[in-house]
Scaffold this active site. Structure first.
Site, PDB file in Angstrom:
ATOM      1  CB  VAL A  72      -3.029  -1.721  -6.438  1.00 30.14           C
ATOM      2  CG1 VAL A  72      -2.017  -2.850  -6.395  1.00 30.14           C
ATOM      3  CG2 VAL A  72      -3.424  -1.299  -5.039  1.00 30.14           C
ATOM      4  CB  CYS A  73      -0.116  -1.016 -11.254  1.00 32.06           C
ATOM      5  SG  CYS A  73       1.338  -0.007 -10.923  1.00 32.06           S
ATOM      6  NE  ARG A  74       6.130  -7.038 -12.317  1.00 27.61           N
ATOM      7  CZ  ARG A  74       7.387  -6.637 -12.237  1.00 27.61           C
ATOM      8  NH1 ARG A  74       7.698  -5.370 -12.407  1.00 27.61           N
ATOM      9  NH2 ARG A  74       8.352  -7.504 -11.983  1.00 27.61           N
ATOM     10  N   GLY A  76       3.836   0.430  -9.419  1.00 28.13           N
ATOM     11  CA  GLY A  76       3.443   1.805  -9.115  1.00 28.13           C
ATOM     12  C   GLY A  76       3.338   2.726 -10.312  1.00 28.13           C
ATOM     13  CG  MET A 101      -0.412  -6.270  -6.947  1.00 30.38           C
ATOM     14  SD  MET A 101      -1.336  -6.701  -5.436  1.00 30.38           S
ATOM     15  CE  MET A 101      -1.088  -8.474  -5.337  1.00 30.38           C
TER      16      MET A 101
END
Length: 199
Positions: A72-74, A76, A101
């Site tokens: 997961v990141c902000r 992708g 996210m």
């Protein structure tokens, strides 16, 4: 070099991830954003493994990631880079949270919240904008300074083409983005071992 198995990463949408987390399977969610971004908002039960730390210690982390892994990141992009890194050390079956996210929060899924900070992408836009604006305005007094803006444009073009961001990597090292929690290899491995032993 990108692993052939990871040229088209497998994604999972927020609703599916939420279902997987509620069924209690052997799933590990690794959030590869900065500790500051992680403290602001993260998926309950996620581990914070910043992208730079994951790249540097991928082999050590790989030894503790034999379960299903969702990155997961902000949005992708960083999660995809992390997936490529893990694929290089023999963990090609990781999944990426589609939309990151942003998508998770859009579905009103549960989120642990802390002190609010700007996300890394927003910080990059601010710094790049200030540099370009300052160099263009400054060139009215110092001819030639507009070339700094041209260099910034070239850097942003390279960042877009390579899907990497040198400025973002530098900003991630600032104290503002480090957060208050300890986020080093020993701490992360300890957390992974602890939850692994409870399963």
């Amino acid at each position: 070099m990108t692993s052939p198995e990871f040229t088209n990463p497998t994604t999972v949408d927020a609703a599916t991830l939420r279902d997987l987390l509620t069924t209690g399977g052997d799933l590990r969610v690794l959030d590869v954003r900065t500790p500051g971004e992680f403290e602001t908002a993260h998926i309950p039960g996620a581990y914070n493994v910043p992208l730079d730390l994951l790249r540097e210690h991928r082999a050590e982390l790989r030894a503790h990631l034999d379960d299903q892994v969702v990155l997961v990141c902000r949005s992708g992009a960083r999660a995809t880079q992390a997936g490529q890194t893990l694929a290089e050390v023999g963990l090609p079956n990781v999944k990426i949270l589609d939309g990151g996210m942003l998508a998770w929060q859009h579905t009103d899924a549960p989120v642990n919240r802390g002190r609010s900070r700007w996300d890394l992408e927003r910080q990059v836009r601010l710094v790049a904008g200030v540099i370009v604006l300052s160099s263009v305005l400054g060139s009215l007094l110092l001819p030639g300074l507009q070339w700094v803006a041209a260099l910034m444009g070239a850097g942003l073009t390279v960042a877009a083409l390579t899907n990497t961001c040198a400025m973002g990597m530098l900003l991630a090292k600032l104290p503002y983005n480090r957060g208050t929690a300890s986020c080093d290899l020993t701490t992360i491995v300890g957390q992974l071992r602890e939850t692994g032993a409870r399963r």
